[in-house]
Write an enzyme that holds these catalytic residues in place. Structure first.
Site, PDB file in Angstrom:
ATOM      1  N   LYS A 214       0.859  -1.191   0.000  1.00  0.00           N
ATOM      2  CA  LYS A 214       0.000   0.000   0.000  1.00  0.00           C
ATOM      3  C   LYS A 214       0.891   1.235   0.000  1.00  0.00           C
ATOM      4  O   LYS A 214       1.641   1.477   0.950  1.00  0.00           O
ATOM      5  CB  LYS A 214      -0.936  -0.006   1.212  1.00  0.00           C
ATOM      6  CG  LYS A 214      -1.954   1.120   1.181  1.00  0.00           C
ATOM      7  CD  LYS A 214      -2.974   0.952   2.292  1.00  0.00           C
ATOM      8  CE  LYS A 214      -4.152   1.901   2.170  1.00  0.00           C
ATOM      9  NZ  LYS A 214      -3.840   3.308   2.091  1.00  0.00           N
TER      10      LYS A 214
ATOM     11  N   ARG B 202      -8.439  11.310  -7.189  1.00  0.00           N
ATOM     12  CA  ARG B 202      -9.381  10.472  -6.465  1.00  0.00           C
ATOM     13  C   ARG B 202     -10.754  11.129  -6.407  1.00  0.00           C
ATOM     14  O   ARG B 202     -11.782  10.473  -6.415  1.00  0.00           O
ATOM     15  CB  ARG B 202      -8.849  10.252  -5.051  1.00  0.00           C
ATOM     16  CG  ARG B 202      -9.626   9.256  -4.272  1.00  0.00           C
ATOM     17  CD  ARG B 202      -9.133   9.203  -2.855  1.00  0.00           C
ATOM     18  NE  ARG B 202      -9.681   8.042  -2.189  1.00  0.00           N
ATOM     19  CZ  ARG B 202     -10.943   7.923  -1.841  1.00  0.00           C
ATOM     20  NH1 ARG B 202     -11.797   8.878  -2.118  1.00  0.00           N
ATOM     21  NH2 ARG B 202     -11.353   6.828  -1.233  1.00  0.00           N
TER      22      ARG B 202
HETATM   23  P1  AMP Z   1      -7.457   4.617   2.366  1.00  0.00           P
HETATM   24  O1  AMP Z   1      -7.356   5.951   1.686  1.00  0.00           O
HETATM   25  O2  AMP Z   1      -6.663   4.526   3.615  1.00  0.00           O
HETATM   26  O3  AMP Z   1      -8.876   4.139   2.509  1.00  0.00           O
HETATM   27  O4  AMP Z   1      -6.795   3.531   1.399  1.00  0.00           O
HETATM   28  C1  AMP Z   1      -7.219   3.341   0.100  1.00  0.00           C
HETATM   29  C2  AMP Z   1      -6.255   4.037  -0.837  1.00  0.00           C
HETATM   30  O5  AMP Z   1      -4.987   3.399  -0.852  1.00  0.00           O
HETATM   31  C3  AMP Z   1      -6.668   3.970  -2.280  1.00  0.00           C
HETATM   32  O6  AMP Z   1      -7.620   4.976  -2.570  1.00  0.00           O
HETATM   33  C4  AMP Z   1      -5.373   4.213  -3.019  1.00  0.00           C
HETATM   34  O7  AMP Z   1      -5.188   5.592  -3.210  1.00  0.00           O
HETATM   35  C5  AMP Z   1      -4.307   3.758  -2.036  1.00  0.00           C
HETATM   36  N1  AMP Z   1      -3.477   2.612  -2.465  1.00  0.00           N
HETATM   37  C6  AMP Z   1      -2.149   2.527  -2.278  1.00  0.00           C
HETATM   38  N2  AMP Z   1      -1.657   1.374  -2.737  1.00  0.00           N
HETATM   39  C7  AMP Z   1      -2.699   0.680  -3.245  1.00  0.00           C
HETATM   40  C8  AMP Z   1      -2.836  -0.605  -3.866  1.00  0.00           C
HETATM   41  N3  AMP Z   1      -1.805  -1.410  -4.047  1.00  0.00           N
HETATM   42  N4  AMP Z   1      -4.078  -0.972  -4.257  1.00  0.00           N
HETATM   43  C9  AMP Z   1      -5.153  -0.176  -4.083  1.00  0.00           C
HETATM   44  N5  AMP Z   1      -5.085   1.051  -3.498  1.00  0.00           N
HETATM   45  C10 AMP Z   1      -3.876   1.473  -3.076  1.00  0.00           C
END
Ligand code: AMP
Length: 578
Positions: A251, A271
């Protein structure tokens, strides 16, 4: 032809209701009177916009312009309008009252239809350059001259971006279905279509023209998809229990990019689905060079420091979201994009194909380079997943994203297709992305600052309301206080946000809900002062214990904030863990 008077009367009726069902029926009645040529305009207006965000169409009228237009139209001085506004607190109400006095004397006004009003707003938005201020005021005055007092109320609120009818996208989609087939049976295909093109006007128009097209709706380049969302769980064991054998990706902590390509044209979307193409020339060049003729893919963009072989932080990377000084920023913060999903490839809509299939296509398309496939491994047990998680943290990344091998791309939805496991912040167990709804002045040694703390809310998906969950009163650096002071001063409001449910004592200032911040906390507790998850009969809401600011999330909009049901789930997980 849909008369704008009918629209205004419906808006007035909607304002007095809060139940989804009732609102759906009221809106459905209005939709029945609307033709396919008008429905897109009406749907945008209900959303408080003229086009989807990626079109970048902004009215560009501030309060001053509107005050002037009301003054011209109603025959008062701007000072008189201001005085009335001070008392009413709502320029829409001021316009309505001042114009109603004049209208009683007017002989006749031209009856406007929805297209006339929409086109007038479009003209206002499109007028730019020297002299455009006067032109915008003139156009708005003309619109008000033709409006009834009630119509003026909504024209003014719309112009100021304060329409706030309390009608969410799901209600619009339900109402479209009810208006045409008498029940909500078309909601599901409408919902999917909307999630894969994020353009409510386009969906509504296509639907009225041909319901069949909505049933077979396909992804299209340059119509960005609502991003798929991740669920969260708190241990590798829980994730394995939920998914079994799965794909585990690193991530990355940058900003999400959706890249579209067709023939020679490339567009990049954030986004929030705003266009970012001009900001990121090096990414555009790379996408242009890809073999695929038609393509939509997603990735996380991260600035890379080649000299020290390390990635820049989220805050540093976010400096690439700028409209000026792009060349310099590109040199200082060159981007890498870790591509993690592919949604469309040379005429093939891939959103319904399983993740494992999409991943295969992704790996073929992106070898190493500025654009590269995110690191991914197939994981069969908890120990392997734990190991990858530790590897991610040690290498300075944010955690992992576990993905269900069989799941389709869940545009706009939070399903267990993706599950995130993030590193913790100190003792913090987790973070939420909350909306700033108010702020406090500095106290004691910090009294010199016009900022001392934040009131934070999350979003209740079922009701569309914001519910308070934390008050962050300490832990801000001086720089942060100065920057919050500047940022929030601009969006101060006299009244609490209309869709906020609160019990807590009013903060020093309310603000228009606009900014999302990531907040770390140690525990979720039950609280008599917060309204998150508060329902009749359950007595207490949820609150974050020891909430502290992690960072401002300018890449997230209010609709992307953590939801009440997520907080509820986190509360449940916390208990299952202990
Ligand atoms: P969060 O914002 O904490 O809900 O995490 C989701 C976000 O992680 C997504 O909107 C992406 O921007 C980010 N992200 C980073 N690495 C990845 C990955 N390998 N797959 C999907 N999302 C990712």
């Amino acid at each position: 032809m849909l008369i704008f008077g009918d629209v205004a009367r419906t808006f007035q009726e909607l304002e007095s209701k809060s139940g989804r069902l009732e609102m759906t029926d009221i809106l459905a009645e209005l939709f029945k009177k609307t033709t396919a040529g008008e429905i897109d305009k009406l749907a945008y207006l209900i959303q408080g916009q003229l086009a989807p965000p990626y079109e970048g169409i902004d009215l560009g009228v501030g309060e001053r312009f509107v005050v002037e237009a009301i003054a011209h139209s109603a025959g008062y001085s701007p000072e008189q309008v201001d005085r009335h506004y001070k008392k009413s607190g709502d320029l829409g109400a001021t316009a309505e009252e001042l114009l109603s006095k004049k209208k009683q004397q007017a002989l006749s006004v031209r009856e406007m239809d929805i297209a006339y009003v929409y086109n007038a707003f479009m003209k206002i938005a499109r007028s730019g350059g020297p002299g455009s201020q006067e032109l915008k005021i003139k156009l708005l005055t003309e619109l008000l001259n033709n409006a009834s007092a009630l119509e003026a109320r909504f024209i003014v609120r719309f112009a100021l971006g304060r329409l706030r009818l309390g009608v969410g996208d799901p209600t619009i989609l339900d109402a479209l279905s009810v208006a045409t087939v008498g029940d909500k049976s078309m909601r599901e295909p409408l919902d999917r279509a909307y999630n894969v093109c994020s353009d409510i006007g386009y969906v509504a128009k296509t639907y009225l023209e041909s319901p069949e097209k909505i049933k077979g709706f396909r992804v299209q380049p340059f119509k960005p998809l609502m991003p798929a969302l991740a669920e969260r769980l708190s241990t590798p064991k829980e994730i394995m229990g939920k998914l079994g054998k799965c794909g585990v990706e690193m991530k990355y902590d940058g900003f999400r990019l959706q890249c579209h390509k067709k023939a020679n044209k490339v567009e990049l979307y954030s986004r929030k689905l705003e266009r970012m193409t001009l900001m990121l020339p090096e990414v555009v060049r790379e996408v242009e060079g890809l073999k695929a003729k038609e393509l939509i893919f997603e990735g996380e963009a991260l600035a890379y420091d080649a000299k020290h072989k390390r990635y820049f932080s989220f805050q540093e990377t976010m400096h690439r979201k700028r409209k000026h000084g792009i060349k310099e920023a590109q040199k200082e913060l060159p981007l890498n994009v870790f591509c993690f999903d592919i949604l469309y490839l040379d005429g093939r809509d891939m959103t319904n194909e399983p993740y494992a299939e999409r991943r295969r296509a992704l790996e073929t398309l992106f070898p190493k380079g500025i654009l590269r496939a995110s690191e991914c491994r197939l994981v069969e047990n908890t120990a392997e997943l734990e190991k990858l998680f530790q590897e991610s943290i040690t290498s300075g990344l944010e955690g992992i994203m576990a993905k269900d091998l069989n799941a389709p791309y869940t545009a706009g939805k939070r399903k267990f297709a993706w599950i995130k496991l993030k590193k913790s912040y100190g003792k913090a167990v987790d973070t939420v992305d909350g909306v700033i709804v108010g702020y406090y002045l500095g106290k004691g040694s910090r009294a010199e600052f016009e900022f001392g703390g934040l009131l934070i809310a999350v979003r209740n998906e079922d009701t569309g309301k914001l519910e308070t969950v934390a008050k962050i009163g300490s832990g801000f650096s001086e720089d942060e206080m100065v920057s919050f002071e500047k940022m929030l001063d601009k969006i101060k409001a006299k009244e609490p946000p209309e869709d906020l449910v609160y019990l807590i004592e009013a903060p020093d200032f309310w603000v228009e809900p606009k900014y999302v911040v990531e907040v770390a906390f140690d525990e979720i507790t039950k609280s008599p002062t917060h309204t998150c998850g508060l329902r009749e009969g359950n007595g207490k809401g949820y609150a974050l214990r020891f909430p502290r600011l992690v960072q401002v999330r300018k890449d997230k909009a209010v609709k992307d904030a953590t939801t009440t049901s997520e907080v509820e789930e986190m509360f449940g997980l916390q208990h299952s863990r202990s």
